[in-house]
Write an enzyme that holds these catalytic residues in place. Structure first.
Site, PDB file in Angstrom:
ATOM      1  N   LYS A   1       0.804  -1.225   0.000  1.00 38.27           N
ATOM      2  CA  LYS A   1       0.000   0.000   0.000  1.00 38.27           C
ATOM      3  C   LYS A   1       0.837   1.275   0.000  1.00 38.27           C
ATOM      4  CE  LYS A   1      -4.170  -1.851   2.159  1.00 38.27           C
ATOM      5  NZ  LYS A   1      -5.141  -1.696   3.275  1.00 38.27           N
TER       6      LYS A   1
ATOM      7  N   ASN B   1      -4.726   1.956  -2.145  1.00 40.77           N
ATOM      8  CA  ASN B   1      -5.162   0.566  -2.315  1.00 40.77           C
ATOM      9  C   ASN B   1      -6.045   0.359  -3.540  1.00 40.77           C
ATOM     10  OD1 ASN B   1      -7.547   1.697  -1.336  1.00 40.77           O
ATOM     11  ND2 ASN B   1      -8.019  -0.040  -0.009  1.00 40.77           N
TER      12      ASN B   1
ATOM     13  N   GLY C   1      -2.738   0.748  15.347  1.00 38.39           N
ATOM     14  CA  GLY C   1      -2.169   0.482  14.034  1.00 38.39           C
ATOM     15  C   GLY C   1      -2.046   1.759  13.225  1.00 38.39           C
ATOM     16  N   ALA C   2      -0.818   2.108  12.826  1.00 37.52           N
ATOM     17  CA  ALA C   2      -0.575   3.331  12.059  1.00 37.52           C
ATOM     18  C   ALA C   2       0.088   3.017  10.721  1.00 37.52           C
ATOM     19  CB  ALA C   2       0.293   4.298  12.866  1.00 37.52           C
TER      20      ALA C   2
ATOM     21  N   GLY D   1      -0.587   1.515   6.572  1.00 37.18           N
ATOM     22  CA  GLY D   1      -1.344   2.086   5.464  1.00 37.18           C
ATOM     23  C   GLY D   1      -2.818   2.229   5.769  1.00 37.18           C
TER      24      GLY D   1
ATOM     25  N   ARG E   1       6.227   6.461  14.413  1.00 35.91           N
ATOM     26  CA  ARG E   1       5.203   6.468  13.365  1.00 35.91           C
ATOM     27  C   ARG E   1       3.868   6.952  13.927  1.00 35.91           C
ATOM     28  NH1 ARG E   1       4.015   1.202   9.620  1.00 35.91           N
ATOM     29  NH2 ARG E   1       3.343   0.270  11.598  1.00 35.91           N
TER      30      ARG E   1
ATOM     31  N   GLY F   1     -14.940  -7.078  10.020  1.00 39.10           N
ATOM     32  CA  GLY F   1     -14.435  -6.378   8.849  1.00 39.10           C
ATOM     33  C   GLY F   1     -15.403  -6.291   7.688  1.00 39.10           C
TER      34      GLY F   1
END
Length: 270
Positions: free
Chosen positions: A74, A95, A135-136, A138, A164, A246
């Site tokens: 990504k 994406n 979570g950092a 893509g 990050r 998801g």
């Protein structure tokens, strides 16, 4: 009904590795059949070290009309496209690629808007809520900007790479005005917790957050799409949390991505 492939069929691909849990090829091919489109989607399993060679070959395929891009490409794919949308530039990742008739590749990202759309469809709107994003990478970057832009009251970003997380928090705060900071992956006290890491895909993965620190009623969103439900969501349900897998995000991503590629896609609930 199966896709009918002829000499005029337009080709779309899903690029990444591994692709064993990918659902996009089936979804796209079902859509193509429903719309009577002369198109087909196939998975391209491309390892990180082979991306440059793949792009060189793909550029030579005259009937390649678009690609979906997943891990681990990504961010690396940014250097291979000719143009980026503002959302992709903001997130520093893409994406979706539209391969135009003039040979130019245009990239965008659907992770952030897809996540927020999915949450809205499920009645989990992040507006005026405190949000912990784990979570950092893509997907996490795109989700951070989208959640902040959707009106979150405050956003905390956690990542194993503290630098990050710090950089992303500073960028989101500067560009959206949302009260954003980096911090530990402690879900206690948050109204919404989003896992934007791959943790949960493999049997021996650690939990992205400590489920015992979740409060009943917290909205827990896990973007991992297999197994269903993920260990995090099972633990959150046991704590009395509201959970979302998801699926809704995937539908939201599909709506944005396919419209970007020129298709009229309307998933259930959209």
């Amino acid at each position: 009904m199966e896709p009918y492939i002829s000499g005029t069929t337009r080709l779309y691909g899903l690029v990444g590795a591994p692709l064993s849990t990918a659902k996009s090829p089936r979804l796209l091919n079902q859509l193509f059949v429903e719309q009577g489109a002369d198109a087909v989607c196939v998975p391209f399993c491309v390892k990180a070290d082979d991306l440059s060679a793949f792009v060189t070959g793909a550029r030579a395929i005259g009937n390649l009309s678009g690609m979906l891009v997943t891990m681990p490409h990504k961010q690396r794919m940014l250097s291979f496209v000719d143009e980026l949308t503002s959302t992709a530039r903001q997130a520093g990742a893409l994406n979706v690629i539209r391969c135009q008739a003039d040979g130019r590749w245009v990239g965008t990202i659907s992770d952030g808007v897809g996540c927020v759309l999915g949450m809205q469809w499920e009645g989990h709107h992040p507006a005026n809520k405190s949000v912990l994003l784990v979570g950092a990478g893509g997907a996490g970057r795109a989700i951070a900007f989208a959640v902040a832009s959707a009106g979150a009251s405050k956003l905390t970003i956690s990542d194993v790479d503290e630098h990050r997380a710090n950089d992303l928090a500073a960028s989101v705060a500067a560009e959206t005005g949302c009260a954003t900071r980096s911090g530990p992956a402690d879900p206690h006290g948050f109204e919404v917790v989003i896992n934007a890491t791959p943790l949960g895909m493999n049997t021996n993965d650690a939990m992205p957050v400590d489920p015992q620190r979740l409060e009943p009623g917290t909205i827990v969103v896990d973007i991992v799409n297999a197994p269903e439900p993920t260990p995090l969501l099972r633990a959150a349900q046991a704590r009395g949390c509201r959970t979302q897998d998801g699926g809704p995000m995937h539908q939201g991503q599909a709506l944005y991505a396919l419209r970007f590629l020129g298709f009229d896609y309307r998933p259930n609930g959209a």
